[in-house]
Design an enzyme around this catalytic site. Structure first.
Site, PDB file in Angstrom:
ATOM      1  N   HIS A 160       0.865  -1.184   0.000  1.00  0.00           N
ATOM      2  CA  HIS A 160       0.000   0.000   0.000  1.00  0.00           C
ATOM      3  C   HIS A 160       0.902   1.234   0.000  1.00  0.00           C
ATOM      4  O   HIS A 160       1.970   1.216   0.640  1.00  0.00           O
ATOM      5  CB  HIS A 160      -0.871   0.077   1.264  1.00  0.00           C
ATOM      6  CG  HIS A 160      -2.131  -0.718   1.230  1.00  0.00           C
ATOM      7  ND1 HIS A 160      -2.573  -1.445   2.323  1.00  0.00           N
ATOM      8  CD2 HIS A 160      -3.072  -0.881   0.263  1.00  0.00           C
ATOM      9  CE1 HIS A 160      -3.719  -2.029   2.023  1.00  0.00           C
ATOM     10  NE2 HIS A 160      -4.048  -1.710   0.778  1.00  0.00           N
ATOM     11  N   CYS A 255      -2.200   2.723   9.371  1.00  0.00           N
ATOM     12  CA  CYS A 255      -3.271   1.887   8.767  1.00  0.00           C
ATOM     13  C   CYS A 255      -4.458   1.711   9.697  1.00  0.00           C
ATOM     14  O   CYS A 255      -5.538   1.354   9.255  1.00  0.00           O
ATOM     15  CB  CYS A 255      -2.842   0.454   8.508  1.00  0.00           C
ATOM     16  SG  CYS A 255      -1.313   0.124   7.820  1.00  0.00           S
TER      17      CYS A 255
HETATM   18  N1  ARG Z   1      -3.680  -7.292   6.633  1.00  0.00           N
HETATM   19  C1  ARG Z   1      -4.122  -6.078   6.023  1.00  0.00           C
HETATM   20  C2  ARG Z   1      -4.132  -6.217   4.507  1.00  0.00           C
HETATM   21  O1  ARG Z   1      -3.240  -6.841   3.981  1.00  0.00           O
HETATM   22  C3  ARG Z   1      -3.272  -4.931   6.450  1.00  0.00           C
HETATM   23  C4  ARG Z   1      -3.744  -3.630   5.870  1.00  0.00           C
HETATM   24  C5  ARG Z   1      -2.872  -2.485   6.216  1.00  0.00           C
HETATM   25  N2  ARG Z   1      -3.431  -1.289   5.696  1.00  0.00           N
HETATM   26  C6  ARG Z   1      -2.741  -0.306   5.125  1.00  0.00           C
HETATM   27  N3  ARG Z   1      -3.396   0.769   4.800  1.00  0.00           N
HETATM   28  N4  ARG Z   1      -1.481  -0.403   4.829  1.00  0.00           N
HETATM   29  O2  ARG Z   1      -5.004  -5.730   3.840  1.00  0.00           O
END
Ligand code: ARG
Length: 260
Positions: A160, A255
């Site tokens: 992300h 997050c």
């Molecule tokens: N386990 C989650 C996923 O892979 C973690 C999300 C983290 N969110 C972020 N905005 N980086 O979707």
């Protein structure tokens, strides 16, 4: 924010989760989340969305959608089936809060403020790659009146945008070079000049870019002495919060929040 009521690592949708199925210490996770909550609640008003059973990643509210200052929201369309059930709950939350729900082509994957970050000037930084589709830029631009800089993420560990890039105040930003294509590194460098703080491998692996910046305080999991010194030079102080249990899911402080 969303309490980690049903949080666990029960599937693998990013590389960090692979080694961690069933390994979350849930009472420790709750204590860590509470510490993050208490830290932020001293600096901002927090609204909570109810956690939902069988949606263990729902506490990562950054992925709920993209929210503008004008009370508009584009709710996310998730890449993985395991998170797709979250969207309806976020839609209801924002409808109840009287946000204007803006829709984009639902065939296009867009994971909200995980991949789209406003800087202090109100410009949007967007990252495509492991999660959001590059085509989402066109959709966002057609729906919201914002200037967008599109970047490309190339390493699955920084899946992300908010794992590798963080706009701070005063035009500064944290960024990690190896997460981006060469073109995107150039774009960041050109746009920010001396105001980009490139983080080391060590800091990137500790998700230092997954930071919440409130005024001049930068809330994150861990930062090296070098990074703390660099931030101090530009008038930022660091608050470290141990979110080890959420790191097991590939998530850190930022997050777990969504600015609304
Ligand atoms: N386990 C989650 C996923 O892979 C973690 C999300 C983290 N969110 C972020 N905005 N980086 O979707």
């Amino acid at each position: 924010m969303c309490k980690p009521g049903y949080f666990e690592v029960s599937y693998v949708i990013n590389p960090w989760m692979a080694e961690n199925i069933g390994k979350v210490d849930k009472s420790l996770a709750t204590r860590q989340w509470n510490q993050l909550y208490d830290t932020i609640s001293g600096k901002a008003n927090i609204r909570l969305i109810e956690p939902v059973a069988d949606l263990p990643d729902m506490l990562f509210t950054a992925n709920a959608g993209l929210v503008t200052k004008n009370h508009e929201v584009i709710v996310s369309s998730f890449r993985h089936a395991q998170r797709q059930g979250e969207s309806q709950h976020y839609k209801k939350f924002f409808a109840d809060e009287k946000y204007q729900l803006k829709s984009i082509d639902t065939n296009i994957i867009f994971e909200g403020a995980g991949d789209a970050l406003f800087d202090a000037d109100g410009e949007l930084w967007f990252g495509s790659g492991p999660r959001s589709d590059a085509a989402a830029v066109r959709e966002i631009a057609g729906t919201l009146k914002v200037k967008i800089t599109a970047l490309e993420l190339v390493d699955p560990r920084w899946y992300h945008l908010d794992t590798a890039f963080c706009p701070l105040g005063d035009g500064y930003a944290l960024a990690y070079k190896k997460a981006f294509s060469a073109d995107s590194v150039n774009t960041i460098q050109k746009k920010l000049g001396e105001k980009v703080i490139w983080v080391s491998d060590e800091d990137a692996l500790n998700f230092a870019c997954n930071a919440i910046c409130l005024d001049h305080q930068v809330i994150l999991y861990r930062a090296s002495t070098e990074l703390k010194a660099a931030l101090k030079r530009y008038n930022f102080t660091v608050i470290e919060i141990d979110v080890s249990e959420f790191m097991k899911s590939g998530g850190s402080c930022k997050c777990m929040t969504l600015e609304i």
